[in-house]
Motif scaffolding. Sequence first.
Motif, PDB file in Angstrom:
ATOM      1  N   SER A 116       0.825  -1.214   0.000  1.00 47.88           N
ATOM      2  CA  SER A 116       0.000   0.000   0.000  1.00 47.88           C
ATOM      3  C   SER A 116       0.858   1.263   0.000  1.00 47.88           C
ATOM      4  N   ILE A 117       1.970   1.240   0.733  1.00 48.56           N
ATOM      5  CA  ILE A 117       2.856   2.410   0.779  1.00 48.56           C
ATOM      6  C   ILE A 117       3.541   2.622  -0.574  1.00 48.56           C
ATOM      7  N   MET A 118       3.984   1.524  -1.185  1.00 47.33           N
ATOM      8  CA  MET A 118       4.572   1.630  -2.529  1.00 47.33           C
ATOM      9  C   MET A 118       3.564   2.211  -3.512  1.00 47.33           C
ATOM     10  N   ALA A 119       2.322   1.733  -3.424  1.00 43.03           N
ATOM     11  CA  ALA A 119       1.283   2.168  -4.358  1.00 43.03           C
ATOM     12  C   ALA A 119       1.008   3.659  -4.239  1.00 43.03           C
ATOM     13  N   ILE A 127       1.860  -1.480  -8.475  1.00 48.99           N
ATOM     14  CA  ILE A 127       1.733  -0.744  -9.748  1.00 48.99           C
ATOM     15  C   ILE A 127       0.270  -0.652 -10.157  1.00 48.99           C
ATOM     16  N   ALA A 128      -0.475  -1.760 -10.004  1.00 51.55           N
ATOM     17  CA  ALA A 128      -1.896  -1.756 -10.358  1.00 51.55           C
ATOM     18  C   ALA A 128      -2.667  -0.747  -9.518  1.00 51.55           C
ATOM     19  N   LEU A 129      -2.422  -0.730  -8.231  1.00 47.14           N
ATOM     20  CA  LEU A 129      -3.078   0.226  -7.335  1.00 47.14           C
ATOM     21  C   LEU A 129      -2.683   1.657  -7.671  1.00 47.14           C
ATOM     22  N   ALA A 130      -1.401   1.849  -8.008  1.00 45.44           N
ATOM     23  CA  ALA A 130      -0.909   3.190  -8.341  1.00 45.44           C
ATOM     24  C   ALA A 130      -1.530   3.704  -9.635  1.00 45.44           C
ATOM     25  N   LEU A 131      -1.672   2.833 -10.625  1.00 45.99           N
ATOM     26  CA  LEU A 131      -2.250   3.248 -11.909  1.00 45.99           C
ATOM     27  C   LEU A 131      -3.668   3.767 -11.730  1.00 45.99           C
ATOM     28  N   ARG A 190      -3.501  20.529   1.417  1.00 52.89           N
ATOM     29  CA  ARG A 190      -4.557  19.772   0.741  1.00 52.89           C
ATOM     30  C   ARG A 190      -3.970  18.566   0.018  1.00 52.89           C
ATOM     31  N   PHE A 191      -2.782  18.728  -0.553  1.00 52.30           N
ATOM     32  CA  PHE A 191      -2.118  17.601  -1.222  1.00 52.30           C
ATOM     33  C   PHE A 191      -1.883  16.457  -0.230  1.00 52.30           C
ATOM     34  N   LEU A 192      -1.356  16.813   0.951  1.00 50.61           N
ATOM     35  CA  LEU A 192      -1.090  15.796   1.973  1.00 50.61           C
ATOM     36  C   LEU A 192      -2.379  15.129   2.443  1.00 50.61           C
ATOM     37  N   THR A 193      -3.439  15.918   2.575  1.00 51.23           N
ATOM     38  CA  THR A 193      -4.730  15.367   2.993  1.00 51.23           C
ATOM     39  C   THR A 193      -5.225  14.328   1.997  1.00 51.23           C
ATOM     40  N   TYR A 194      -5.131  14.653   0.709  1.00 51.44           N
ATOM     41  CA  TYR A 194      -5.592  13.715  -0.319  1.00 51.44           C
ATOM     42  C   TYR A 194      -4.695  12.473  -0.399  1.00 51.44           C
ATOM     43  N   ILE A 195      -3.389  12.658  -0.183  1.00 48.15           N
ATOM     44  CA  ILE A 195      -2.486  11.491  -0.172  1.00 48.15           C
ATOM     45  C   ILE A 195      -2.894  10.527   0.929  1.00 48.15           C
ATOM     46  N   LEU A 196      -3.134  11.057   2.125  1.00 46.43           N
ATOM     47  CA  LEU A 196      -3.513  10.207   3.260  1.00 46.43           C
ATOM     48  C   LEU A 196      -4.882   9.572   3.051  1.00 46.43           C
ATOM     49  N   TYR A 197      -5.801  10.332   2.467  1.00 48.07           N
ATOM     50  CA  TYR A 197      -7.136   9.788   2.201  1.00 48.07           C
ATOM     51  C   TYR A 197      -7.063   8.638   1.202  1.00 48.07           C
ATOM     52  N   ARG A 198      -6.309   8.827   0.133  1.00 46.95           N
ATOM     53  CA  ARG A 198      -6.205   7.758  -0.875  1.00 46.95           C
ATOM     54  C   ARG A 198      -5.438   6.561  -0.320  1.00 46.95           C
ATOM     55  N   TRP A 199      -4.517   6.785   0.612  1.00 47.51           N
ATOM     56  CA  TRP A 199      -3.811   5.652   1.223  1.00 47.51           C
ATOM     57  C   TRP A 199      -4.798   4.776   2.002  1.00 47.51           C
ATOM     58  N   GLU A 200      -5.762   5.420   2.686  1.00 51.41           N
ATOM     59  CA  GLU A 200      -6.810   4.650   3.370  1.00 51.41           C
ATOM     60  C   GLU A 200      -7.546   3.744   2.392  1.00 51.41           C
ATOM     61  N   VAL A 201      -7.916   4.315   1.252  1.00 49.07           N
ATOM     62  CA  VAL A 201      -8.664   3.554   0.245  1.00 49.07           C
ATOM     63  C   VAL A 201      -7.806   2.426  -0.316  1.00 49.07           C
ATOM     64  N   ILE A 202      -6.540   2.725  -0.598  1.00 50.99           N
ATOM     65  CA  ILE A 202      -5.622   1.718  -1.124  1.00 50.99           C
ATOM     66  C   ILE A 202      -5.465   0.570  -0.151  1.00 50.99           C
ATOM     67  N   MET A 203      -5.402   0.875   1.144  1.00 50.98           N
ATOM     68  CA  MET A 203      -5.241  -0.170   2.150  1.00 50.98           C
ATOM     69  C   MET A 203      -6.375  -1.180   2.077  1.00 50.98           C
ATOM     70  N   ARG A 204      -7.601  -0.681   1.873  1.00 49.54           N
ATOM     71  CA  ARG A 204      -8.739  -1.589   1.740  1.00 49.54           C
ATOM     72  C   ARG A 204      -8.637  -2.431   0.472  1.00 49.54           C
ATOM     73  N   THR A 205      -8.008  -1.895  -0.571  1.00 49.52           N
ATOM     74  CA  THR A 205      -8.027  -2.551  -1.878  1.00 49.52           C
ATOM     75  C   THR A 205      -6.843  -3.486  -2.086  1.00 49.52           C
ATOM     76  N   THR A 206      -5.830  -3.413  -1.242  1.00 50.63           N
ATOM     77  CA  THR A 206      -4.643  -4.264  -1.433  1.00 50.63           C
ATOM     78  C   THR A 206      -5.004  -5.741  -1.473  1.00 50.63           C
ATOM     79  N   ILE A 207      -5.976  -6.139  -0.674  1.00 53.20           N
ATOM     80  CA  ILE A 207      -6.348  -7.549  -0.615  1.00 53.20           C
ATOM     81  C   ILE A 207      -6.956  -8.021  -1.938  1.00 53.20           C
TER      82      ILE A 207
END
Length: 541
Positions: free
Chosen positions: A347-350, A421-425, A472-489
Amino acid sequence: MKNSAVLLPKRFILSVFLIAIFVWSLFSVHWNSDLLHTGGWPTMLQILKGVIRPDLTAEILALGLKAAWITLAYAVTGMSLAILYAFIVGILASGTLTSKTVSRLTSKIFFRGILGFTRAIHELIWAWLFVAAIGLSPYAAILALAIPYGGILGRIFADMLNDVPQEPIMALKAAGASKLQILIYGYLPLVWADMISYTMYRFECSIRSSAIMSFVGLGGLGYQIQLSLADLKYNQVWSYIYFLIVLVLLIDGWSNLVRRGLVERKRVKGISIGWLSTLLSVVLIIFSWVYVTEDVHFLELFSDKNIQYAQRFFGGMFGVGNPHPAFFDKENWSSALKLTIETLEMSIMAIGFSTIAAFITVLPAARNIANGDLTLTKRWYNWILFGVVRVLYIFSRSVPELVWAMMIIFLFKPGLLPGAIALALHNFGILGKLWAEVIEDMDSRPIRNLSSSGASRLQSFYYGILPRVLPRFLTYILYRWEVIMRTTIVVGFVGAGGLGMQFKLSMSYFQYTNLTLLLICYMVLVVIADFASESTRKAVK
C-alpha cells in the motif's frame, strides 16, 4: 503568524516522514531481472496494441452493451440499498436523535462501530463470503456492494450532521421542536446538498466496483474482460474497458446534472432539472431491481438449502467442529503477520508511485495554468498538455485496480510490485484530478505577483503554489492511502501477493479458519491505517 510558523515545520516533517516510509517499502522488492516473466514484454506490447485497435465488431459491441447494462444495474441496486442503510445508521451514529450525553455517546460508539466494521471489508471480500454462503445469486452482488458503500456513506453522513452549525438547531429547540422535527427541519436542509454530492461521487465508484464483481462469476463488463484475458484476446479486452470508461463518464455527467438541478435549482423550459433527474433516478432504480432479480425471489435466500450452506460456511469460519483452528495456532499467526506487513508495504509503494506520477503531471492538468491565468504565461502547447494529461487521468481512474492487476501480472511475476503498480495506476488518475482542482480553486493573486516580479514557472511553483496547496495535497495522499489499504487484498487475488493471495488460496482449499485469521489481520490493518490517516490529517490542518 505563530500558527503558520508551527504548521509549516509539521507539514515539512510529515512530508519527509512519508518519503522515508516510501523508500523503506521499496526494499521489500528484490530489484533484478527476475521480477519479469520470460516473454513478458512481448505480451505487454500485444496488450497495448489493443488500446489503439479494439475489437469493434457488431457481436462485441452488442455483448459490451449488455454487459454495461448488467454492470450499471448491479451498481444501482447495490447503491439504493446502501443509501437506505447509510441514511438510517448514519443518523443514529450522529447522535442527533438523542438528548442525554450518555445516550448520545453510546449511540455514536455503537453505530459508528457498525459503520466502521462494514466499510472496513472490501466489497469483493463481501462478495466472496456471500457467494460461499448463499451461492451464485444476484443478491450476493447487491449485498456485497450495499454493505461497504453503506458503511462509507453512513460515516460521511454522520460527520456532516455533526458539523452542522448549532445556531439554527438551538433556535428550533427554543421553539419547542421535537428531536424528529429538528432533524427534518434543522439538520437535513443544511446537509442535503453535500449528501447528494457525495452520494453521486460514490455512485461513480460503485460502477467500477460492480465491474469487478465478475471475479466471483456475477457477470458484467469485468466478467467479459476476464474471459477475454483468459483467451488472450487483448483487442476485446480494451473494447470492454472502453465501455467501462464511457459508462463512468456518463455517470459522472449525470451526477453533475443531479447536483446542479437539486443544489443550484436549474430549470430548462420551466421544468426543474432536479425533479426530472430525481424521476429518472427512480425509474432507473425500479428497472434495475426488476432486471437483476427477475428470475430470483428474495425468499429463496432463506431456503433450507441456503441456510445449511450458510451455517456450514460461517460455522467453519468460527472453527465449529475444527479441533485446531488456524486463529489459535502460533505458526499461522506468524505467517499471517508477515503477510500483513507485506500488504502494508504494498500500500505504501502504491501511494508513493501514484503521488510521484501525479506530482509530475498536475501542473499541466490545472485549467488556470493551461490558460495562463495563474502564471501570466501562455504557451501554444499548454492546452495540448492539458488535454493529454486529463485524458490520462480519466483513463487511469476509470479502470478498476483488479483489471489493471490482471493485465500487469502478464509482465511481472507474482509479488508485491505488480500489486503496487496496479493500485498506483488507478489512484494516479484520482489523485491528479483532485490536486488539479486544488490548484484551480486557489487564490491566484500572490502567484501573479511572483510572475510579474520575474519569477520563472518553476520558481512560481516552489515558492508560490506548493506552500499553499501542500496541506490539501497531503490530505488527499492520506485519504487515498486509506482507500488503497482496503483494496490491497483485492489485487492479491490475481497473484499480486500479500493477504489477498493467501485469502484466495485459503478459500480455494476450504481453509475457513484461516480465512478468519486473515480477515482479522486485514481489518486491524485497515483500522490502523484509518486512525493514523485521520490523526495525521488533523495534525497538519
